[in-house]
Design an enzyme around this catalytic site. Structure first.
Site, PDB file in Angstrom:
ATOM      1  CB  CYS A   1      -0.914   0.007   1.231  1.00 11.07           C
ATOM      2  SG  CYS A   1      -2.205  -1.232   1.116  1.00 11.07           S
TER       3      CYS A   1
ATOM      4  CB  CYS B   1      -4.124  -0.988  -1.485  1.00 12.29           C
ATOM      5  SG  CYS B   1      -2.563  -1.692  -0.961  1.00 12.29           S
TER       6      CYS B   1
HETATM    7  C1  LIG Z   1      -0.625   4.992   3.680  1.00  7.97           C
HETATM    8  O1  LIG Z   1      -0.708   6.407   3.766  1.00  7.97           O
HETATM    9  C2  LIG Z   1      -1.765   6.837   4.611  1.00  7.97           C
HETATM   10  C3  LIG Z   1      -1.898   8.339   4.471  1.00  7.97           C
HETATM   11  O2  LIG Z   1      -0.656   8.965   4.371  1.00  7.97           O
HETATM   12  C4  LIG Z   1      -1.478   6.376   6.031  1.00  7.97           C
HETATM   13  O3  LIG Z   1      -2.537   6.779   6.884  1.00  7.97           O
HETATM   14  C5  LIG Z   1      -1.370   4.852   6.038  1.00  7.97           C
HETATM   15  O4  LIG Z   1      -0.998   4.402   7.319  1.00  7.97           O
HETATM   16  C6  LIG Z   1      -0.337   4.398   5.033  1.00  7.97           C
HETATM   17  N1  LIG Z   1      -0.361   2.950   4.939  1.00  7.97           N
HETATM   18  C7  LIG Z   1       0.755   2.212   4.944  1.00  7.97           C
HETATM   19  C8  LIG Z   1       0.576   0.750   4.839  1.00  7.97           C
HETATM   20  O5  LIG Z   1       1.867   2.726   5.050  1.00  7.97           O
END
Ligand SMILES: *[C@@H]1O[C@H](CO)[C@@H](O)[C@H](O)[C@H]1NC(C)=O
Ligand SMILES: *[C@@H]1O[C@H](CO)[C@@H](O)[C@H](O)[C@H]1NC(C)=O
Ligand SMILES: *[C@@H]1O[C@H](CO)[C@@H](O)[C@H](O)[C@H]1NC(C)=O
Length: 298
Positions: A116, A197
């Site tokens: 993601c 994602c």
């Molecule tokens: C992806 O980015 C979002 C917003 O910046 C954050 O809230 C989320 O924790 C992140 N996910 C990962 C898997 O790093």
């Protein structure tokens, strides 16, 4: 009681033989000849694009083994099967009649999980976007994925009647709708967008004519519609001007607003950044003295 038909060389048998030859055998032979001539003609048709890249098989296999070695996290991949799946998609087919479905076995063999927040899509920023992912290492373009990296910048197509690549010419990107190359990149782009994602970033060109993304761009026709609305939390546009301009497109100009509407129609949250600073700093490597490159802007 003897009959005429018992004697092989009776005049009647000769006559029948000649009639059979004229009425059946000669037409069949000429039909076959015409058919193969037609096949040969179709297979030597000259397309508008370059032919298959020389040494394609060695390049694809080399890139495949290299990726697997450098990215052990991807797991076991069968490079020979990947080559076979490529040939299976295009051999003995008209190169203007290839579908995304034809490449499905290839996509399955090259399956990869995309973490993601790692996806970086792009339109009209081809060289800068790849310099950026090489420099920052935290985002992936399609060309940095396993499937995209194996086939990046290569050309290939098969022929309607033979099991080999056509090294003389291949359909150009816009020559026909379902050509071997565009079908592949549409399939690869759809697979990448589907697997994305979290935050999906998109690097667009603020200095380009004709807006940030054409209506027929892969971004609009393939990638946005393929995204999983339950997995993608945001589509974030970065609109990057050339350092010395012109500034034709920004987050609030018509083409970006129109793209925003299009993204929101697909139920995807949207955000936009003009001249995202990390990218601008990379642009500054070549021209550090420009005003936009000053570290302290007064
Ligand atoms: C992806 O980015 C979002 C917003 O910046 C954050 O809230 C989320 O924790 C992140 N996910 C990962 C898997 O790093
Ligand atoms: C195109 O491909 C399909 C499926 O492979 C085939 O059924 C069809 O006959 C082909 N059409 C042409 C014009 O080659
Ligand atoms: C943006 O588009 C302009 C005009 O087509 C082009 O000269 C420039 O190289 C593009 N910028 C990038 C980063 O690709």
């Amino acid at each position: 009681m003897a009959t005429h038909s018992n004697s092989r060389c009776s005049p009647r048998a000769w006559v029948i033989g000649i009639i059979v030859t004229i009425c059946v055998i000669i037409p069949i032979i000429s039909l076959i000849a015409a058919y193969t001539a037609n096949q040969r003609k179709e297979d030597t048709h000259i397309w508008k694009g370059q032919g298959t890249t020389q040494n394609l098989q060695d390049i694809v296999l080399g890139r495949c083994y290299n990726y697997v070695t450098m990215n052990p996290g991807i797991g076991k991949k069968n490079c020979d099967a990947i080559w076979q799946a490529l040939t299976g998609a295009v051999y003995k087919k008209n190169p203007c009649n290839i579908t995304q479905e034809d490449y499905k076995p290839l996509a399955d063999l090259a399956l990869q999980t995309i973490p993601c927040n790692k996806t970086l899509l792009w339109s009209k920023t081809n060289s800068l976007v790849h310099r950026y992912t090489k420099a920052s290492q935290d985002l992936l373009t399609l060309e940095d994925t396993f499937l995209g990296s194996m086939f990046d910048s290569l050309m290939w197509c098969g022929m309607s009647y033979s099991s080999e690549m056509n090294y003389d010419s291949c359909p150009a990107w816009n020559e026909c709708d379902n050509n071997a190359i565009s079908a592949f990149w549409k399939m690869a782009s759809a697979t990448f967008a589907k697997a994305s994602c979290g935050v999906v970033n998109v690097m667009l060109n603020g200095s380009a004519d004709g807006g940030v993304a054409r209506k027929e761009s892969i971004l609009r026709t393939v990638e946005v519609p393929s995204m999983n609305v339950n997995a993608v939390s945001e589509v974030r546009l970065w609109i990057i001007d050339d350092l010395e301009g012109p500034d034709k497109n920004s987050c609030d100009t018509e083409s970006a607003v129109e793209l925003k509407d299009y993204i929101e129609q697909h139920k995807l949250p949207f955000s936009c950044i003009d001249n995202y600073r990390p990218v601008q700093l990379l642009q500054c490597i070549e021209t550090p003295d420009l005003p936009a490159c000053k570290l302290c802007k007064s």
